[in-house]
Scaffold this motif. Structure first.
Motif, short mmCIF file in Angstrom:
data_model
loop_
_atom_site.label_atom_id
_atom_site.label_comp_id
_atom_site.label_asym_id
_atom_site.label_seq_id
_atom_site.Cartn_x
_atom_site.Cartn_y
_atom_site.Cartn_z
N ASP A 63 0.82 -1.21 0.00
CA ASP A 63 0.00 0.00 0.00
C ASP A 63 0.86 1.26 0.00
N GLN A 64 2.00 1.18 0.74
CA GLN A 64 2.88 2.34 0.76
C GLN A 64 3.47 2.60 -0.63
N VAL A 65 3.85 1.54 -1.33
CA VAL A 65 4.38 1.70 -2.69
C VAL A 65 3.32 2.30 -3.60
N LYS A 66 2.07 1.80 -3.48
CA LYS A 66 0.98 2.35 -4.30
C LYS A 66 0.74 3.81 -3.98
N GLN A 67 0.81 4.13 -2.69
CA GLN A 67 0.60 5.52 -2.30
C GLN A 67 1.70 6.42 -2.87
N GLU A 68 2.95 5.96 -2.81
CA GLU A 68 4.05 6.75 -3.37
C GLU A 68 3.90 6.89 -4.89
N TYR A 69 3.43 5.81 -5.55
CA TYR A 69 3.23 5.88 -7.00
C TYR A 69 2.15 6.90 -7.35
N ALA A 70 1.06 6.88 -6.55
CA ALA A 70 0.00 7.87 -6.78
C ALA A 70 0.53 9.28 -6.58
N GLY A 71 1.44 9.45 -5.58
CA GLY A 71 2.04 10.77 -5.37
C GLY A 71 2.88 11.21 -6.55
N LEU A 72 3.62 10.27 -7.15
CA LEU A 72 4.41 10.61 -8.34
C LEU A 72 3.51 11.02 -9.50
N VAL A 73 2.41 10.30 -9.69
CA VAL A 73 1.48 10.65 -10.77
C VAL A 73 0.90 12.04 -10.54
N LEU A 74 0.53 12.33 -9.28
CA LEU A 74 -0.05 13.64 -8.99
C LEU A 74 0.97 14.75 -9.19
N GLY A 151 -7.78 17.10 -15.48
CA GLY A 151 -8.75 17.13 -14.37
C GLY A 151 -9.16 15.74 -13.93
N ASP A 152 -9.46 14.88 -14.93
CA ASP A 152 -9.84 13.51 -14.60
C ASP A 152 -8.70 12.75 -13.91
N ALA A 153 -7.49 12.95 -14.45
CA ALA A 153 -6.33 12.26 -13.85
C ALA A 153 -6.09 12.73 -12.42
N SER A 154 -6.18 14.05 -12.22
CA SER A 154 -5.96 14.59 -10.87
C SER A 154 -7.01 14.05 -9.89
N SER A 155 -8.28 14.06 -10.30
CA SER A 155 -9.34 13.56 -9.42
C SER A 155 -9.18 12.07 -9.10
N TYR A 156 -8.86 11.28 -10.14
CA TYR A 156 -8.75 9.83 -9.94
C TYR A 156 -7.58 9.49 -9.00
N TRP A 157 -6.42 10.11 -9.27
CA TRP A 157 -5.25 9.72 -8.49
C TRP A 157 -5.28 10.32 -7.09
N HIS A 158 -5.95 11.43 -6.88
CA HIS A 158 -6.16 11.90 -5.50
C HIS A 158 -7.00 10.89 -4.72
N THR A 159 -8.06 10.41 -5.38
CA THR A 159 -8.91 9.40 -4.71
C THR A 159 -8.12 8.13 -4.40
N GLN A 160 -7.29 7.69 -5.35
CA GLN A 160 -6.49 6.49 -5.13
C GLN A 160 -5.51 6.67 -3.98
N THR A 163 -7.33 6.51 -0.76
CA THR A 163 -7.75 5.13 -0.47
C THR A 163 -6.58 4.30 0.05
N TYR A 164 -5.42 4.44 -0.61
CA TYR A 164 -4.24 3.70 -0.17
C TYR A 164 -3.83 4.12 1.25
N SER A 165 -3.91 5.41 1.53
CA SER A 165 -3.54 5.92 2.86
C SER A 165 -4.48 5.35 3.94
N ALA A 166 -5.78 5.35 3.64
CA ALA A 166 -6.76 4.82 4.59
C ALA A 166 -6.53 3.32 4.83
N ASP A 167 -6.28 2.57 3.74
CA ASP A 167 -6.01 1.14 3.90
C ASP A 167 -4.77 0.89 4.73
N MET A 168 -3.74 1.69 4.48
CA MET A 168 -2.49 1.49 5.22
C MET A 168 -2.68 1.79 6.71
#
Length: 386
Positions: A63-74, A151-160, A163-168
């Protein structure tokens, strides 16, 4: 003497039967958990708990790796949005001048690079995320398509990322709770194992005491046996040697006259009852610190650990003779009496190891003199028979 020795069968105390029953139940009739069982259960629980924790920690890292990946995308989305805003600014400037045209071209090229970087990052994601079409990278792509895509990318990856942070956080909380539960369980199992170990030690100590008592006492009468008598004699001699003032001790050897007739005429059961009864009276007629022992069959010995005058020994001998007579009268025998030999240390016998043998010899002199009396083990002293 050998002709009058009772043929009483040896009996095992009830305590030994109880121990045998408990041993049988433990060996197969009833299985009870012991410290080893609790230790194995604790180890299994620990292994299961560690396996669960390892899986949860692995998931947390994922989950931490996914969260960091989402941060890179953002971050890539933000850089692309910044480039798009710069292009918008240059788009408002008239292109009549070469500088304005050059600035616009550079801003548009920067936007293209940012979009390409974002597309490479998003499209390489192992997650099932919306892909960025290659059409937005073409020179004829409109700004509306780019804005909608960003806009779509920003909204989607913020949500992701949320979600990863909450799961972690949830999994970390679960790991903490699991650690607390495993620690509490291991503590309870440890306390249980220690309690069972202490209980087992108490049982073994009790059994050891039972067997030690059985090894040093006569199983039928409960009196001390020959081994216990000689141990007590040696201990008394050691205490006497360490005493400042001289201490005297004596052994009275008792043989029951006519006891064989009881076994022959009344049976061994009655003979056993007589021995038990007379043993109880012997024990009650002497001091608590003195040792009454059954040597074997119808022979007994009394260790007087300390006395002042021989008159005390005479009184003890008379009481012992009276005990036999009262028991014989109570049971209606009319045939059992007592012959007693007395040996004193250090007055009459200079070696305490010979006290029992000397008292036995004196008892035989009483038997040869008519029985039912007592005598001291010394040629120089008077023989008191009667």
């Amino acid at each position: 003497m050998a002709a009058e020795v009772s043929k009483t069968p040896t009996r095992i105390p009830e305590t030994l039967f109880a121990l045998s029953r408990e041993s049988g139940r433990a060996n197969g009739w009833r299985l009870t958990p012991g410290p080893a069982t609790v230790a194995v259960a604790s180890l299994l629980c620990l292994l299961i708990g560690l396996l669960y924790l390892a899986l949860q920690i692995r998931t947390v890292f994922a989950d931490q790796v996914k969260q960091e990946y989402a941060g890179l995308v953002l971050e890539a989305v933000e850089r692309a949005e910044t480039a798009r805003a710069r292009v918008g600014v240059w788009d408002q400037v008239p292109h009549a001048h070469d500088a304005a045209a050059e600035g616009y071209g550079q801003a548009r090229a920067e936007l293209t690079r940012r979009l390409a970087s974002l597309a490479a990052l998003v499209n390489a994601s192992p997650a099932n995320a919306p892909r960025i079409p290659s059409s937005v990278l073409l020179p004829d792509a409109t700004f509306g398509e780019m804005d909608r895509l960003l806009g779509d990318a920003s909204s989607y990856w913020h949500t992701q990322r949320d979600t990863y942070s909450a799961d972690m956080r949830k999994r970390i909380t679960g790991i903490a709770h699991m650690l607390i539960a495993v620690a509490a369980l291991l503590f309870c199992l440890l306390i249980t194992a220690l309690g069972m170990y202490a209980k087992r030690n108490r049982q073994l100590a009790g059994q050891s005491h039972e067997f030690k008592h059985a090894a040093l006492h006569d199983p039928m009468t409960g009196l001390a046996n020959r081994r216990k008598l000689f141990a007590a004699l040696e201990e008394a001699a050691a205490q006497a040697s360490m005493s400042v003032s001289p201490r005297k001790m004596a052994v009275l050897y008792v043989d029951l006259d006519g006891f064989k007739k009881v076994n022959d005429s009344r049976g061994h059961r009655v003979g056993d009852e007589f021995l038990v009864a007379v043993s109880r009276r012997f024990r009650e007629s002497v001091r608590k610190e003195d040792v009454v022992a059954r040597i074997g069959g119808d022979e007994f010995a009394v260790l007087v650990q300390e006395f002042a005058e021989q008159e005390e020994l005479r009184q003890i001998a008379q009481r012992l003779i009276a005990c036999v007579a009262r028991t014989d009268e109570q049971m209606g025998m009319g045939m059992v009496r007592a012959s007693i030999g007395i040996a004193c240390y250090p007055d009459l016998v200079d070696d305490y190891c010979r006290l029992v043998a000397a008292a036995d010899e004196a008892m035989y002199r009483v038997k040869r003199s008519g029985k039912n009396g007592f005598a001291f083990a010394s040629r120089a002293s008077e023989a008191h028979v009667g």
